[in-house]
Enzyme design. Structure first.
Site, short mmCIF file in Angstrom:
data_model
loop_
_atom_site.label_atom_id
_atom_site.label_comp_id
_atom_site.label_asym_id
_atom_site.label_seq_id
_atom_site.Cartn_x
_atom_site.Cartn_y
_atom_site.Cartn_z
N ASP A 74 59.20 -101.80 35.68
CA ASP A 74 59.38 -100.38 35.99
C ASP A 74 60.83 -100.16 36.41
OD1 ASP A 74 58.87 -97.72 36.49
OD2 ASP A 74 57.29 -98.06 37.97
N GLU B 67 52.53 -95.64 39.75
CA GLU B 67 53.50 -96.74 39.77
C GLU B 67 53.25 -97.65 40.98
OE1 GLU B 67 57.29 -94.65 37.53
OE2 GLU B 67 57.08 -94.37 39.68
N LYS C 292 72.07 -97.78 40.49
CA LYS C 292 70.91 -97.58 41.37
C LYS C 292 70.99 -98.41 42.66
CE LYS C 292 68.76 -95.02 38.23
NZ LYS C 292 67.58 -95.38 37.49
C1 5RP Z 1 59.38 -92.35 37.78
C2 5RP Z 1 60.22 -93.39 38.43
C3 5RP Z 1 61.34 -93.95 37.61
O1 5RP Z 1 61.23 -95.34 37.57
C4 5RP Z 1 62.63 -93.57 38.26
O2 5RP Z 1 62.68 -92.15 38.42
C5 5RP Z 1 63.84 -94.04 37.44
O3 5RP Z 1 63.87 -93.32 36.24
P1 5RP Z 1 64.97 -93.64 35.14
O4 5RP Z 1 64.68 -94.99 34.62
O5 5RP Z 1 64.78 -92.56 34.10
O6 5RP Z 1 66.32 -93.56 35.80
O7 5RP Z 1 60.05 -93.78 39.55
O8 5RP Z 1 58.43 -91.84 38.69
#
Ligand code: 5RP
Length: 229
Positions: free
Chosen positions: A89, A111, A129
């Site tokens: 994820d 999730e 991030k």
């Molecule tokens: C969705 C999430 C995603 O993992 C998070 O928002 C990151 O998203 P992205 O990969 O598009 O940056 O928690 O609920």
């Protein structure tokens, strides 16, 4: 934090996804995340399936389920699973201590269930991030609709500023039929403490602070892969 443009971010997301997918073994039950980074992993898994990998998967959102099915990945109903071998994820923010903020896409409840069921919960990210302290990204909180004013009050008692998430001028509705409050607590010095305070508020189904739920974070930075575990 040095700003990076979308194409560089996408290259990093893809590199992290490729690295994570290497940990998937034949016959694993794989938890699939939601969002742009998780999508790279789903596409990589689909490639490995073409090469003979046999897996079944559980999806963290309706969107992910549809995407996985479109790639021929067999989906199991999440409610039937007592354990998941590996999950992959994304995250909105993470610290080296493996705490996360998730839920930017509104899929945080499923999730969290998937991460909690996973023997090996892997998070993949681009280099934007990683933070020293969580909280520049507001904390997504899924609330039962009839309790949202109450939860607003409780967040403010904790020193947070609550905003109801809106999409296309309508209240954002999760896959579970609930609202999302995005809560700004400023930079969070004690995420575990805040997580347990939020856990005690009636009406909150799940919040986006993921504490001790992650086995490994794979982050790509330029041409390098960094692993935190
Ligand atoms: C969705 C999430 C995603 O993992 C998070 O928002 C990151 O998203 P992205 O990969 O598009 O940056 O928690 O609920």
């Amino acid at each position: 934090m040095e700003a990076i443009d979308k194409s560089k971010k996408d290259a990093e997301k893809l590199a992290a996804a490729k690295e994570a997918v290497k940990f998937v073994r034949n016959h694993d039950v794989v938890g699939l995340g939601t969002g742009s980074t998780a999508t790279f992993a789903i596409k990589e898994l689909a490639e490995r399936i073409k090469d003979g990998l046999e897996i079944k998967a559980a999806a963290s959102s309706i969107k992910t389920e549809e995407l996985a099915i479109s790639f021929g990945i067999p989906i199991l109903p999440l409610e039937t699973l007592g354990t998941i071998d590996i999950s992959i994820d994304g995250a909105d923010e993470f610290t080296e201590t493996l705490n996360l903020i998730k839920g930017g896409g509104g899929a945080l409840f499923r999730e969290k269930i998937i991460a909690s069921l996973s023997k090996n919960a892997i998070i993949i990210t681009d280099s934007s991030k990683k933070v020293n302290l969580l909280g520049a990204f507001t904390v997504p909180i899924e609330v039962i609709p009839l309790a949202y004013q109450y939860v607003f009050n409780k967040i403010e008692e904790l020193g947070g500023k609550a905003t109801l998430r809106v999409k296309e001028s309508q209240k954002f509705i999760t896959d579970n039929g609930n609202y999302i409050i995005d809560a700004d607590f400023g930079l969070i010095n004690e995420p575990a403490q805040l997580a347990s305070q939020l856990n005690q508020i009636d009406g909150i189904l799940a919040h986006g602070l993921f504490i001790n739920l992650t086995a490994k974070i794979i982050m790509a930075k330029g041409d390098h892969i960094l692993t935190f575990q």
